[in-house]
Design an enzyme around this catalytic site. Structure first.
Site, PDB file in Angstrom:
ATOM      1  N   ARG A   1       1.103  -3.975  12.276  1.00 21.26           N
ATOM      2  CA  ARG A   1       0.322  -4.312  13.454  1.00 21.26           C
ATOM      3  C   ARG A   1       0.890  -5.562  14.108  1.00 21.26           C
ATOM      4  NH1 ARG A   1      -0.923   0.092  13.373  1.00 21.26           N
ATOM      5  NH2 ARG A   1      -2.971   1.098  13.360  1.00 21.26           N
TER       6      ARG A   1
ATOM      7  N   HIS B   1       5.855   1.702  19.567  1.00 28.39           N
ATOM      8  CA  HIS B   1       4.884   2.179  18.574  1.00 28.39           C
ATOM      9  C   HIS B   1       5.086   3.676  18.283  1.00 28.39           C
ATOM     10  CE1 HIS B   1       0.740   0.954  16.832  1.00 28.39           C
ATOM     11  NE2 HIS B   1       1.305   1.870  16.059  1.00 28.39           N
TER      12      HIS B   1
ATOM     13  N   ASP C   1       8.293  -2.293  16.094  1.00 30.42           N
ATOM     14  CA  ASP C   1       7.662  -1.091  16.632  1.00 30.42           C
ATOM     15  C   ASP C   1       6.258  -1.390  17.130  1.00 30.42           C
ATOM     16  OD1 ASP C   1       7.722   1.771  17.149  1.00 30.42           O
ATOM     17  OD2 ASP C   1       6.191   1.933  15.578  1.00 30.42           O
TER      18      ASP C   1
ATOM     19  N   ILE D   1       2.092   3.323   2.299  1.00 32.15           N
ATOM     20  CA  ILE D   1       3.291   3.416   3.132  1.00 32.15           C
ATOM     21  C   ILE D   1       4.402   2.553   2.548  1.00 32.15           C
ATOM     22  CG2 ILE D   1       4.251   2.880   5.395  1.00 32.15           C
ATOM     23  CD1 ILE D   1       1.529   3.652   6.596  1.00 32.15           C
TER      24      ILE D   1
ATOM     25  N   GLY E   1       0.797  -1.219   0.000  1.00 29.96           N
ATOM     26  CA  GLY E   1       0.000   0.000   0.000  1.00 29.96           C
ATOM     27  C   GLY E   1       0.828   1.266   0.000  1.00 29.96           C
TER      28      GLY E   1
END
Length: 310
Positions: free
Chosen positions: A225, A273, A249, A145, A143
């Protein structure tokens, strides 16, 4: 046109946006529970996913919801309505994600930690050079990013490939394959960056079979995620492949329990994060651009497909 904003920085959003769109009526609160009844009649909602999920059932006039985050899994629950257009803020996170990934990657290839250790010993000793040029950079997910990450990788002379559900070609990548082809794609990748959303299809997708396909000295990032990675499989991989490195992260759960063995795994780096924070100034400009298009009757970009979850 009524617009409601629900974020911890709601006042800041309204102060910046209302003078630019005086034709709109603005409502705001830091918490959804503090909204007036009039605010719930708005046609547009700008909010964090968790706050939006609390009130969308009470907003029958809602036409468009913009998430201040890239991830929108809180809005995809089966009991929640989907009578509106949903957009997210993926467009602002690519540059920040590139800074995060390549800060670690360059430090790794330039061997900063070894040189710092040598400095403490007053040791002047050059190490064999390692370059990013010619290495294969693989994004898991293709996508917005991921495409920005690939563009950055291209600047360093890397070969960019990606895995996605569809395997559809994207201009930023030399090759895009579907997940079933991960063995062929990942085997040659020295850098693998997971940028997957949290959906039923991605839950635990990066499992033992996936890690078995990675190079013994791979640098693996998870900036998507935590639930997309089987952390037990990742831990076993890192223990078996001491020259591999993982930079996480995101974890599952967040924060990672203090007793989790990944904390003490030498070849694992964990950050809380922080790879691509939702900066208010960025979201303001993104939302303003979309609002201008919406008021002009133009199609909204960065639409989320409810059936896919991204």
């Amino acid at each position: 046109m009524q617009i409601t904003i629900v974020t911890a920085q709601a006042q800041q959003y309204v102060n910046a946006l209302s003078p630019r769109f005086p034709q709109c009526q603005w409502f705001f609160a830091e918490d959804a529970s503090l909204l007036s009844q009039a605010a719930l009649t708005s046609e547009i909602l700008l909010a964090t996913p968790n706050e939006a999920a609390k009130i969308i059932k009470q907003m029958p006039n809602l036409q468009w919801l913009h998430s201040s985050f890239a991830g929108v899994d809180a809005l995809l629950k089966r009991h929640l309505p989907q009578h509106y257009k949903l957009t997210n803020s993926r467009g602002v996170f690519g540059p920040l994600m590139s800074e995060y990934v390549f800060s670690f990657l360059l430090a790794h290839t330039q061997q900063h930690n070894i040189y710092q250790h040598q400095q403490q010993q007053a040791l002047w000793q050059a190490l064999p050079s390692i370059s990013l040029q010619g290495l294969t950079f693989c994004c898991v997910g293709s996508g917005n990013i991921s495409q920005h990450l690939a563009t950055t990788a291209n600047h360093f002379g890397m070969r960019t490939v990606a895995l996605s559900h569809s395997g559809a070609a994207k201009a930023a990548f030399t090759q895009v394959a579907n997940f079933e082809q991960h063995k062929q794609i990942c085997a040659t990748a020295k850098v693998v960056v997971a940028v997957l959303p949290n959906t039923p299809q991605t839950l635990g997708l990066l499992n033992e079979k996936f890690f078995a396909s990675l190079d013994d000295e791979v640098v693996f990032f998870n900036v998507g995620r935590g639930d997309t990675v089987d952390q037990a499989a990742l831990l076993a991989f890192l223990q078996a492949k001491p020259k591999a490195t993982a930079i996480l992260d995101v974890t599952s759960p967040e924060p990672l329990p203090k007793t989790h063995p990944l904390w003490s795994q030498d070849n694992c780096i964990i950050t809380p994060h922080v790879a691509a924070p939702s900066r208010v100034s960025d979201i303001i400009e993104l939302f303003a651009s979309k609002l201008k298009d919406h008021l002009a009757g133009k199609e909204l970009t960065d639409r989320v497909d409810f059936s896919k979850g991204y």
